[in-house]
Scaffold this motif. Structure first.
Motif, PDB file in Angstrom:
ATOM      1  N   ASP A 214       0.842  -1.204   0.000  1.00  0.00           N
ATOM      2  CA  ASP A 214       0.000   0.000   0.000  1.00  0.00           C
ATOM      3  C   ASP A 214       0.877   1.254   0.000  1.00  0.00           C
ATOM      4  OD1 ASP A 214      -2.747  -0.397  -0.277  1.00  0.00           O
ATOM      5  OD2 ASP A 214      -2.965  -1.066   1.796  1.00  0.00           O
ATOM      6  N   ALA A 217      -0.175   4.860   0.854  1.00  0.00           N
ATOM      7  CA  ALA A 217      -0.590   5.229   2.211  1.00  0.00           C
ATOM      8  C   ALA A 217       0.566   5.810   3.017  1.00  0.00           C
ATOM      9  CB  ALA A 217      -1.152   3.996   2.930  1.00  0.00           C
ATOM     10  N   ASN A 218       1.719   5.993   2.373  1.00  0.00           N
ATOM     11  CA  ASN A 218       2.922   6.392   3.115  1.00  0.00           C
ATOM     12  C   ASN A 218       3.295   7.857   2.907  1.00  0.00           C
ATOM     13  OD1 ASN A 218       4.506   3.797   4.308  1.00  0.00           O
ATOM     14  ND2 ASN A 218       3.133   3.275   2.621  1.00  0.00           N
ATOM     15  N   GLY A 240       1.118  10.424   1.429  1.00  0.00           N
ATOM     16  CA  GLY A 240       0.048   9.475   1.734  1.00  0.00           C
ATOM     17  C   GLY A 240      -0.157   9.396   3.234  1.00  0.00           C
ATOM     18  N   MET A 242      -3.360   7.840   6.414  1.00  0.00           N
ATOM     19  CA  MET A 242      -4.726   7.405   6.669  1.00  0.00           C
ATOM     20  C   MET A 242      -5.394   8.166   7.816  1.00  0.00           C
ATOM     21  SD  MET A 242      -5.554   4.688   4.674  1.00  0.00           S
ATOM     22  CE  MET A 242      -4.961   5.766   3.392  1.00  0.00           C
ATOM     23  N   PRO A 253      -7.908  11.217   5.050  1.00  0.00           N
ATOM     24  CA  PRO A 253      -6.930  10.266   4.510  1.00  0.00           C
ATOM     25  C   PRO A 253      -6.527  10.744   3.117  1.00  0.00           C
ATOM     26  CG  PRO A 253      -9.136   9.396   4.234  1.00  0.00           C
ATOM     27  CD  PRO A 253      -9.292  10.723   4.921  1.00  0.00           C
ATOM     28  N   ALA A 255      -4.196   9.660  -0.557  1.00  0.00           N
ATOM     29  CA  ALA A 255      -3.288   8.814  -1.343  1.00  0.00           C
ATOM     30  C   ALA A 255      -2.143   9.706  -1.828  1.00  0.00           C
ATOM     31  CB  ALA A 255      -4.026   8.203  -2.528  1.00  0.00           C
ATOM     32  N   ARG A 470      -5.421   0.493   7.377  1.00  0.00           N
ATOM     33  CA  ARG A 470      -5.632   1.229   6.124  1.00  0.00           C
ATOM     34  C   ARG A 470      -7.056   1.058   5.578  1.00  0.00           C
ATOM     35  NH1 ARG A 470      -0.324  -1.039   5.818  1.00  0.00           N
ATOM     36  NH2 ARG A 470      -1.028  -2.753   4.496  1.00  0.00           N
ATOM     37  N   LEU A 473      -8.371   2.711   2.317  1.00  0.00           N
ATOM     38  CA  LEU A 473      -7.988   2.171   1.006  1.00  0.00           C
ATOM     39  C   LEU A 473      -8.698   0.844   0.763  1.00  0.00           C
ATOM     40  CD1 LEU A 473      -4.177   3.052   0.910  1.00  0.00           C
ATOM     41  CD2 LEU A 473      -5.947   3.949  -0.600  1.00  0.00           C
ATOM     42  N   GLY A 496      -5.261   0.156  -4.291  1.00  0.00           N
ATOM     43  CA  GLY A 496      -4.557   0.989  -3.321  1.00  0.00           C
ATOM     44  C   GLY A 496      -4.211   2.372  -3.819  1.00  0.00           C
ATOM     45  N   VAL A 499      -8.574   6.668  -2.246  1.00  0.00           N
ATOM     46  CA  VAL A 499      -9.250   6.480  -0.955  1.00  0.00           C
ATOM     47  C   VAL A 499     -10.764   6.445  -1.165  1.00  0.00           C
ATOM     48  CG1 VAL A 499      -7.386   7.522   0.409  1.00  0.00           C
ATOM     49  CG2 VAL A 499      -9.313   8.942  -0.293  1.00  0.00           C
TER      50      VAL A 499
END
Ligand code: SRM
Ligand code: SF4
Length: 555
Positions: A214, A217-218, A240, A242, A253, A255, A470, A473, A496, A499
């Motif tokens: 994912d 998400a970082n 990224g 969440m 959140p 992406a 997460r 996602l 992924g 969102v």
């Protein structure tokens, strides 16, 4: 005004604080208040058993304090020898349970204060540590785990480990407090400075087409680009995340967005520039608005990129187009390009315990005693027994069968995740880990009733909107609001990249199932060939697409 954590960090003498004194205080199972913040940088959190909190308060006892410790394992790879140590420490100091996490590592729960030092020393004896596993620093760096399809994996994993090392804090506090290293008079934090980062910082490295980590998400993501089977470089992603707060529309959140393409050699210098940009521009007043995603939206992607280019001396090339086909893991045996075999086991909720027919700790111990490859923890709380020679496949299969490690499952269940939540997580508003199996079984019944059968719909539950599994996602995301009540989110894409969006608020289980059934029935009737559920709900107008999370998520 700066948040209180800023003062705690600044006064801590590079993360030492009074942790040594807190540990030595036998009058309480707890740490001193400021040390509960600093302990995170050493990899552990103070918790208390919420199942017995009220009853203990009635008896005028202090909460049943214990600690959760998270290891740092870049890319999630450990040797069988290390596994035997992880297993022994789990049995001796953590009540016979080890928890695989959504970030390719493992956690111990229920450790008493006096167990912390033996635990950290035990990990150290196996060349493992928990430095920067939590806290306002770069955390465990994720990396695609499956060495199956391409020769890229070994090279990308090697770079992941080097990156993780490069971004470690410079302080020797961990070594002094836990490993009895002699105190140095002065220590430096060349990358972080005295107040570290405004907030946690997460990095992942993905190898398309699998988005098992994912990566969007970082805070910082690297997407490996191959040319003729060789690593050509990385697309760099930033922003990224969440975590949100119910009712607070300033949180959302998000992406990650692309900054552009770099060569493999530029990875560390670019990562450091992104990190220091967040260090210097991130919000230090409000921790709810302090992650890099908010800094990025405040500055704008172009200004952020220009700052990173200035600091790193690297000019980004245009992002290389890539295709991600799936989140989650691939289960069962797969043969790698080197002819070795890799077995991905589905671990229910990542919880390794010996219970009933499934004896995870015993079974993995037996495997570790004969295994010649390594173990790989995935970012979806599963485990790969990797690098098995052809000749040993049958032996591993026999052990998997003997200890009940092949759990009967469905595609829905295999792709479902829940965070820890109750009873250990102090922030949980509702159950997650202890509820997932039950919920998934009920959704499976719905799928069977509407004729969808064995469907792969990414389903995730968290006990609160921090989003540790997460859920934003997920194609079906449940986020805890109160005991037995969840917000229902739909419309992520199953790869992924996008969102989801709130569909129904504060629902009971019965209400959620009643809401889902007609939507699933429409998907069965109107969904296109190979169209994912999450894409269908957007195309069908059931939820609006989230393109720009800052604007669209709450609209
Ligand atoms: Fe998390 C806080 C568990 C992955 C976002 N997370 C917590 C704490 C430590 C609660 C606390 O602060 O007191 C939880 C401990 C529960 C327990 O008893 O173990 C906790 N987080 C977890 C784990 C164990 C969930 C799991 O079931 O696997 C994961 C450990 C990962 C690791 O090994 O490092 C975990 N947490 C995540 C992820 C997923 C990811 O990173 O891919 C997220 C969302 C991504 C992100 O960071 O935006 C996540 N955790 C949070 C947040 C919200 C951060 C924010 O920006 O608002 C918090 C709360 C906080 O930081 O204030 C949090
Ligand atoms: Fe705890 Fe919330 Fe994270 Fe779940 S999502 S582990 S409830 S902080």
């Amino acid at each position: 005004m700066a948040s209180p954590n800023e003062r705690i960090k600044k006064d801590s003498q590079h993360l030492r604080g009074t942790l040594a004194e807190s540990l030595g205080d036998g009058h309480t199972g707890a740490l001193r208040a400021n040390d509960t913040q600093l302990s995170k940088f050493h990899g552990f959190y103070q918790q208390d058993d919420r199942d017995v909190r009220a009853e203990r308060a009635k008896r005028k006892l202090e909460p049943l304090y214990s600690f959760m410790l998270r290891a740092r394992v870049p890319g999630g790879v450990v040797t069988p020898q290390q596994w035997l140590v992880i297993d022994r420490l789990g049995r001796e100091l953590s009540g016979g349970s080890v928890r695989l996490t959504t970030r390719q590592t493992f956690q111990y729960h229920g450790i008493l204060k006096e167990g912390l030092k033996p635990l950290i020393q035990g990990l150290h004896s196996a060349l493992l540590d928990s430095i920067a596993a939590c806290g306002d620093v770069n955390r465990n760096v994720l990396c695609n785990t499956n060495p199956v399809d391409s020769s890229l994996h070994a090279e990308v994993y090697r770079q992941t480990v080097l990156l993780s090392e490069h971004l470690l804090p410079g302080t020797r506090a961990y070594h002094e407090i836990w490993l009895d290293e002699e105190k140095v008079a002065h220590s430096e934090e060349p990358i972080y400075g005295d107040t570290y980062l405004p907030r946690k910082f997460k990095t992942a490295v993905a190898i398309p087409p699998h988005n098992d980590v994912d990566v969007y998400a970082n805070d910082l993501g690297f997407v490996a680009i191959a040319e003729n089977g060789k690593l050509r470089g990385y697309n760099v992603l930033v922003g990224g995340g969440m975590g949100t707060t119910h009712g607070d529309t300033a949180t959302y959140p998000r992406a990650a967005s692309a900054l552009g393409f770099i060569s493999p050699e530029q990875m560390n210098v670019v990562a450091e520039a992104v990190l220091t940009t967040q260090r210097d521009f991130g919000n230090r007043d409000d921790r709810k608005n302090a992650r890099l995603k908010y800094t990025l939206d405040r500055l704008g992607v172009d200004a952020f990129r220009a700052e990173v280019e200035k600091r790193s001396g690297v000019t980004f090339l245009p992002e290389v187009p890539v295709v991600f086909t799936q989140q989650g893991d691939r289960f069962g045996w797969v043969q790698g390009i080197d002819g070795k075999e890799h077995l991905t086991l589905f671990v229910p909720e990542g919880r390794l315990i010996d219970k009933g027919e499934q004896r995870w700790l015993e079974g993995l111990r037996a495997i570790a005693q004969v295994h010649q490859g390594d173990f790989r923890m995935t970012a979806n709380q599963n485990l790969i027994i990797a690098g098995v020679p052809q000749a040993q496949k049958a032996q591993i299969d026999a052990l998997v069968a003997e200890y009940g490690l092949k759990v009967p499952t469905s595609r829905l269940r295999e792709n479902a995740m829940a965070c820890v939540a109750l009873p250990t997580c102090g922030l949980a508003m509702a159950e997650a880990e202890r509820y997932l199996e039950d919920f998934v079984a009920k959704v499976q019944t719905l799928l069977d009733e509407v004729g969808l059968g064995d469907q792969d719909i990414v389903t995730r539950i968290t006990g609160c909107p921090n989003g540790c599994a997460r859920p934003f996602l997920a194609e079906i995301g449940l986020v805890g609001k109160a005991p037995g009540r969840y917000n229902l989110y739909l419309g992520a894409d199953g790869r992924g990249l996008r969102v989801n969006k709130l569909y129904r608020e504060n629902q009971t289980e019965a209400e959620i199932l009643a809401e889902l059934k007609p939507v699933l029935a429409r998907y069965k009737a109107e969904g296109l060939e190979a169209e994912r559920f999450g894409d269908f709900v957007v195309r069908g107008g059931i939820v609006k697409e989230v393109r720009d999370a800052q604007v669209d998520f709450h609209a």
